[in-house]
Design a protein around this motif. Structure first.
Motif, PDB file in Angstrom:
ATOM      1  N   TYR A  23       1.157  -0.812  -0.095  1.00 41.00           N
ATOM      2  CA  TYR A  23      -0.091   0.498   0.209  1.00 41.00           C
ATOM      3  C   TYR A  23       1.548   1.192  -0.004  1.00 41.00           C
ATOM      4  CZ  TYR A  23       0.806   0.162   5.422  1.00 41.00           C
ATOM      5  OH  TYR A  23       1.160   0.352   6.855  1.00 41.00           O
ATOM      6  N   ALA A  24       2.205   1.083   0.814  1.00 39.74           N
ATOM      7  CA  ALA A  24       2.068   2.738   0.674  1.00 39.74           C
ATOM      8  C   ALA A  24       2.879   3.501  -0.399  1.00 39.74           C
ATOM      9  CB  ALA A  24       3.798   2.506   1.707  1.00 39.74           C
ATOM     10  N   PRO A  25       3.842   2.700  -1.283  1.00 43.50           N
ATOM     11  CA  PRO A  25       4.163   3.444  -2.650  1.00 43.50           C
ATOM     12  C   PRO A  25       3.360   3.236  -3.861  1.00 43.50           C
ATOM     13  CG  PRO A  25       5.766   1.147  -2.347  1.00 43.50           C
ATOM     14  CD  PRO A  25       4.161   0.975  -1.201  1.00 43.50           C
ATOM     15  N   LEU A  26       1.881   2.204  -3.922  1.00 42.42           N
ATOM     16  CA  LEU A  26       1.203   2.757  -4.461  1.00 42.42           C
ATOM     17  C   LEU A  26       0.632   4.044  -3.800  1.00 42.42           C
ATOM     18  CD1 LEU A  26      -1.202   1.431  -6.486  1.00 42.42           C
ATOM     19  CD2 LEU A  26      -2.404   0.447  -4.805  1.00 42.42           C
ATOM     20  N   LEU A  27      -0.192   4.197  -2.956  1.00 40.36           N
ATOM     21  CA  LEU A  27      -1.264   5.433  -1.777  1.00 40.36           C
ATOM     22  C   LEU A  27      -0.605   6.506  -2.294  1.00 40.36           C
ATOM     23  CD1 LEU A  27      -2.973   3.187   0.596  1.00 40.36           C
ATOM     24  CD2 LEU A  27      -4.180   3.651  -2.351  1.00 40.36           C
ATOM     25  N   THR A  28       1.016   6.689  -2.179  1.00 42.60           N
ATOM     26  CA  THR A  28       1.110   8.104  -1.524  1.00 42.60           C
ATOM     27  C   THR A  28       1.962   8.897  -3.227  1.00 42.60           C
ATOM     28  OG1 THR A  28       3.347   6.742  -0.738  1.00 42.60           O
ATOM     29  CG2 THR A  28       2.313   7.090   0.922  1.00 42.60           C
ATOM     30  N   LEU A  29       2.363   7.526  -3.662  1.00 37.56           N
ATOM     31  CA  LEU A  29       3.623   7.816  -5.057  1.00 37.56           C
ATOM     32  C   LEU A  29       2.329   7.996  -6.821  1.00 37.56           C
ATOM     33  CD1 LEU A  29       6.696   6.906  -3.069  1.00 37.56           C
ATOM     34  CD2 LEU A  29       6.196   9.147  -3.787  1.00 37.56           C
ATOM     35  N   GLY A 151       9.271   2.005  -2.750  1.00 37.53           N
ATOM     36  CA  GLY A 151       8.668   3.063  -3.601  1.00 37.53           C
ATOM     37  C   GLY A 151       9.625   3.915  -4.313  1.00 37.53           C
ATOM     38  N   VAL A 152      11.341   3.783  -3.538  1.00 40.10           N
ATOM     39  CA  VAL A 152      11.771   4.446  -4.289  1.00 40.10           C
ATOM     40  C   VAL A 152      12.968   3.615  -5.764  1.00 40.10           C
ATOM     41  CG1 VAL A 152      14.859   4.987  -3.938  1.00 40.10           C
ATOM     42  CG2 VAL A 152      13.317   5.400  -2.136  1.00 40.10           C
ATOM     43  N   LEU A 153      12.533   2.230  -5.306  1.00 39.41           N
ATOM     44  CA  LEU A 153      13.048   1.341  -6.607  1.00 39.41           C
ATOM     45  C   LEU A 153      11.900   1.339  -7.866  1.00 39.41           C
ATOM     46  CD1 LEU A 153      14.825  -1.020  -6.922  1.00 39.41           C
ATOM     47  CD2 LEU A 153      13.101  -2.548  -6.144  1.00 39.41           C
ATOM     48  N   ALA A 154      10.554   1.610  -6.672  1.00 38.11           N
ATOM     49  CA  ALA A 154       9.315   1.767  -7.968  1.00 38.11           C
ATOM     50  C   ALA A 154       9.980   3.108  -8.717  1.00 38.11           C
ATOM     51  CB  ALA A 154       8.229   0.879  -7.185  1.00 38.11           C
ATOM     52  N   THR A 155      10.002   4.225  -8.101  1.00 34.58           N
ATOM     53  CA  THR A 155       9.613   5.372  -8.763  1.00 34.58           C
ATOM     54  C   THR A 155      11.001   5.708  -9.842  1.00 34.58           C
ATOM     55  OG1 THR A 155      10.821   5.783  -7.024  1.00 34.58           O
ATOM     56  CG2 THR A 155       8.144   6.143  -7.221  1.00 34.58           C
ATOM     57  N   GLY A 159       7.773   3.796 -16.267  1.00 35.05           N
ATOM     58  CA  GLY A 159       6.560   3.200 -17.182  1.00 35.05           C
ATOM     59  C   GLY A 159       6.066   2.271 -15.656  1.00 35.05           C
ATOM     60  N   GLU A 160       4.209   2.987 -15.987  1.00 36.56           N
ATOM     61  CA  GLU A 160       3.491   2.428 -14.253  1.00 36.56           C
ATOM     62  C   GLU A 160       3.876   0.497 -15.414  1.00 36.56           C
ATOM     63  OE1 GLU A 160      -0.324   4.032 -15.192  1.00 36.56           O
ATOM     64  OE2 GLU A 160       0.769   5.540 -13.902  1.00 36.56           O
ATOM     65  N   ARG A 161       4.081   0.053 -15.690  1.00 35.23           N
ATOM     66  CA  ARG A 161       3.651  -1.547 -16.159  1.00 35.23           C
ATOM     67  C   ARG A 161       5.257  -1.953 -15.544  1.00 35.23           C
ATOM     68  NH1 ARG A 161       4.102  -4.577 -21.687  1.00 35.23           N
ATOM     69  NH2 ARG A 161       1.584  -3.717 -21.950  1.00 35.23           N
ATOM     70  N   VAL A 162       6.558  -1.629 -14.949  1.00 37.67           N
ATOM     71  CA  VAL A 162       7.599  -1.901 -14.671  1.00 37.67           C
ATOM     72  C   VAL A 162       7.603  -1.887 -13.028  1.00 37.67           C
ATOM     73  CG1 VAL A 162       9.931  -1.596 -14.125  1.00 37.67           C
ATOM     74  CG2 VAL A 162       8.358  -1.330 -16.768  1.00 37.67           C
ATOM     75  N   GLN A 163       6.601  -0.542 -12.537  1.00 37.48           N
ATOM     76  CA  GLN A 163       6.339   0.036 -11.535  1.00 37.48           C
ATOM     77  C   GLN A 163       6.117  -1.076 -10.816  1.00 37.48           C
ATOM     78  OE1 GLN A 163       4.942   3.891 -11.559  1.00 37.48           O
ATOM     79  NE2 GLN A 163       6.941   5.048 -11.420  1.00 37.48           N
ATOM     80  N   ASP A 241      12.195  11.975  -4.653  1.00 40.71           N
ATOM     81  CA  ASP A 241      12.816  12.449  -3.657  1.00 40.71           C
ATOM     82  C   ASP A 241      11.881  12.325  -2.653  1.00 40.71           C
ATOM     83  OD1 ASP A 241      15.018  13.368  -5.390  1.00 40.71           O
ATOM     84  OD2 ASP A 241      14.125  15.359  -5.784  1.00 40.71           O
ATOM     85  N   VAL A 242      10.437  12.456  -2.514  1.00 40.89           N
ATOM     86  CA  VAL A 242      10.265  12.156  -1.568  1.00 40.89           C
ATOM     87  C   VAL A 242       9.561  11.193  -1.358  1.00 40.89           C
ATOM     88  CG1 VAL A 242       7.647  11.840  -0.689  1.00 40.89           C
ATOM     89  CG2 VAL A 242       8.463  14.209  -2.226  1.00 40.89           C
ATOM     90  N   ALA A 243      10.127  10.271  -1.771  1.00 42.50           N
ATOM     91  CA  ALA A 243      10.306   8.639  -1.558  1.00 42.50           C
ATOM     92  C   ALA A 243      11.587   8.803  -1.109  1.00 42.50           C
ATOM     93  CB  ALA A 243      10.625   7.782  -3.244  1.00 42.50           C
ATOM     94  N   VAL A 244      12.559   8.963  -1.349  1.00 42.37           N
ATOM     95  CA  VAL A 244      13.891   8.888  -0.936  1.00 42.37           C
ATOM     96  C   VAL A 244      13.753   9.395   0.677  1.00 42.37           C
ATOM     97  CG1 VAL A 244      15.935   9.572  -1.121  1.00 42.37           C
ATOM     98  CG2 VAL A 244      15.441   8.686  -3.057  1.00 42.37           C
ATOM     99  N   LEU A 245      13.444  10.469   0.709  1.00 39.94           N
ATOM    100  CA  LEU A 245      12.862  11.039   1.958  1.00 39.94           C
ATOM    101  C   LEU A 245      12.315   9.942   2.521  1.00 39.94           C
ATOM    102  CD1 LEU A 245      12.871  13.576   4.173  1.00 39.94           C
ATOM    103  CD2 LEU A 245      11.126  14.619   3.368  1.00 39.94           C
TER     104      LEU A 245
END
Length: 398
Positions: A23-29, A151-155, A159-163, A241-245
């Motif tokens: 849920y975290a990477p999906l819902l925040t980023l 989230g850092v890795l995905a962003t 491409g959204e397919r890769v994420q 940058d938000v993901a890294v933070l």
């Protein structure tokens, strides 16, 4: 038996991290970026509507699936079904091309995710003895930094397919080892709780519930609108940058939470740790409220997120100790976890009421005041569990 329980604890920590990755990477980023791209200037309103609908589904699903796992007598089957349907929901999210389809997909996703998470949480309450729940709470803090790193890795990929593919692979890899673990017997209370103490536990549980709800409201606001906040600053920062933070902050919180959780097991009271972290979170919100300089705002957010991460992990440890019924832990943990979903109903309304006329600064001041109220609720808790570490028997303090 001890080795099997320790194995369970480690695998549960990984599975919990898998849930956070879900849920975290999906819902925040990823999800806010999709809403931003489709809705444009109406993004905040549509994100609020989607968050509201998803929270209703999550609230229903968390209690219902936890209770269902009580009645069926196994947590594993429900969690496995939830894992499969969560992956399906990601597929639906990827192919959604309109605002209506995205909102519908998020509702299905919340139901599926809570079919996974609710039985898993009850499973931990079944298996881990009270005198080790602080240690369990510490390991639960592994979830947020792993989710943030995901989230850092995905962003890093456009491409959204890769994420989506990366996130699905991580979710399955982290969750499956626990689902394949051999059965670990549940720990039952060694003695019934006195009637007068049972009544006090209900009051204490209610106060803990309210305090957690308030903290989660603040967390839900930043969870959903953090990207928008940093983009509103004079020097906005990018999604990555938000993901890294977040990943850096939560990685710092993880070892602190393990140490504090184990310390609370050994010395007994957990309340001082909870009060201190809530007040630190309020301080972080005030820093964000008073600053428009990006670096200082990032520092305030780091203080807030680190403090809340520690609070939630240790709060879980304490709340598991005061569940009213050992045969309805799934239902009761579902009720406790309403504090995770109700804020998603409250946060969008609060945000819409405050931001348009007053901006993010006033919103953070309001949240800081609410955090002070949460600290007051914690101070009103009369009992605090202590344990004889040799016998594992609770020693209650009035």
């Amino acid at each position: 038996m001890l080795d099997r329980r320790r194995t369970f604890l480690i695998l549960f920590a990984l599975a919990n991290a898998g849930g956070v990755v879900a849920y975290a990477p999906l819902l925040t980023l990823i999800f806010p970026a999709r809403i931003w791209a489709i809705a444009g200037d109406s993004a905040i309103q549509w994100l609020s509507a989607a968050t509201f609908a998803g929270a209703i589904a999550a609230s229903i699903g968390n209690v219902a699936f936890g209770w269902a796992s009580d009645l069926v007598g196994t947590r594993r089957i429900w969690a496995a079904a939830g894992l499969c349907l969560t992956i399906v929901s990601y597929v639906l999210m990827y192919f959604a091309s309109s605002l209506f389809e995205i909102v519908s997909a998020i509702v299905f996703y919340q139901l599926a995710l809570n079919m996974l998470l609710s039985p898993l949480t009850a499973w931990a309450a079944d298996v881990v003895p009270d005198e080790e729940k602080g240690f369990l709470g510490g390991w639960l803090a592994a979830g947020p930094p792993i989710g943030a790193i995901a989230g850092v890795l995905a962003t890093q990929f456009a491409g959204e397919r890769v994420q989506f593919s990366i996130l699905c692979l991580l979710i399955v890899s982290l969750t499956m080892p626990l689902l394949l673990l051999r059965r670990v017997p549940a720990v039952e209370p060694s003695a019934p709780v006195r009637q007068d103490r049972a009544r006090q536990l209900k009051v204490d549980f209610a106060l803990l519930w309210i305090a957690r709800l308030i903290v989660q409201v603040a967390g839900a606001v930043l969870f959903a609108f953090l990207l928008f906040f940093f983009r509103s600053l004079p020097s906005p920062i990018a999604q990555s940058d938000v993901a890294v933070l977040s990943a850096t902050t939560l990685s710092i919180a993880f070892p602190l939470t393990i140490g504090l959780g184990r310390l609370s097991d050994r010395i007994g009271p957990r309340k001082p740790f909870l009060v201190a972290t809530v007040l630190l979170a309020a301080a972080g919100l005030m820093i964000m409220a008073m600053q428009t300089e990006t670096r200082t705002a990032m520092l305030g957010y780091a203080i807030f997120e680190c403090s809340v991460g520690i609070f939630l992990a240790l709060h879980n440890a304490y709340a598991m100790q005061v569940l009213p019924s050992p045969v309805r832990r799934g239902r009761d943990m579902g009720i406790l976890n309403l504090t995770n979903t109700f804020p998603a109903l409250i946060a969008p309304v609060l945000t819409i009421l405050v931001i348009p006329g007053h901006g993010f600064g006033m919103l953070f001041v309001v949240l800081a005041v609410l955090m002070a109220l949460a600290a007051l609720c914690l101070l009103m808790v009369r009992g605090d569990a202590r344990f004889d570490m040799r016998s594992g028997q609770p020693i209650t303090a009035a």
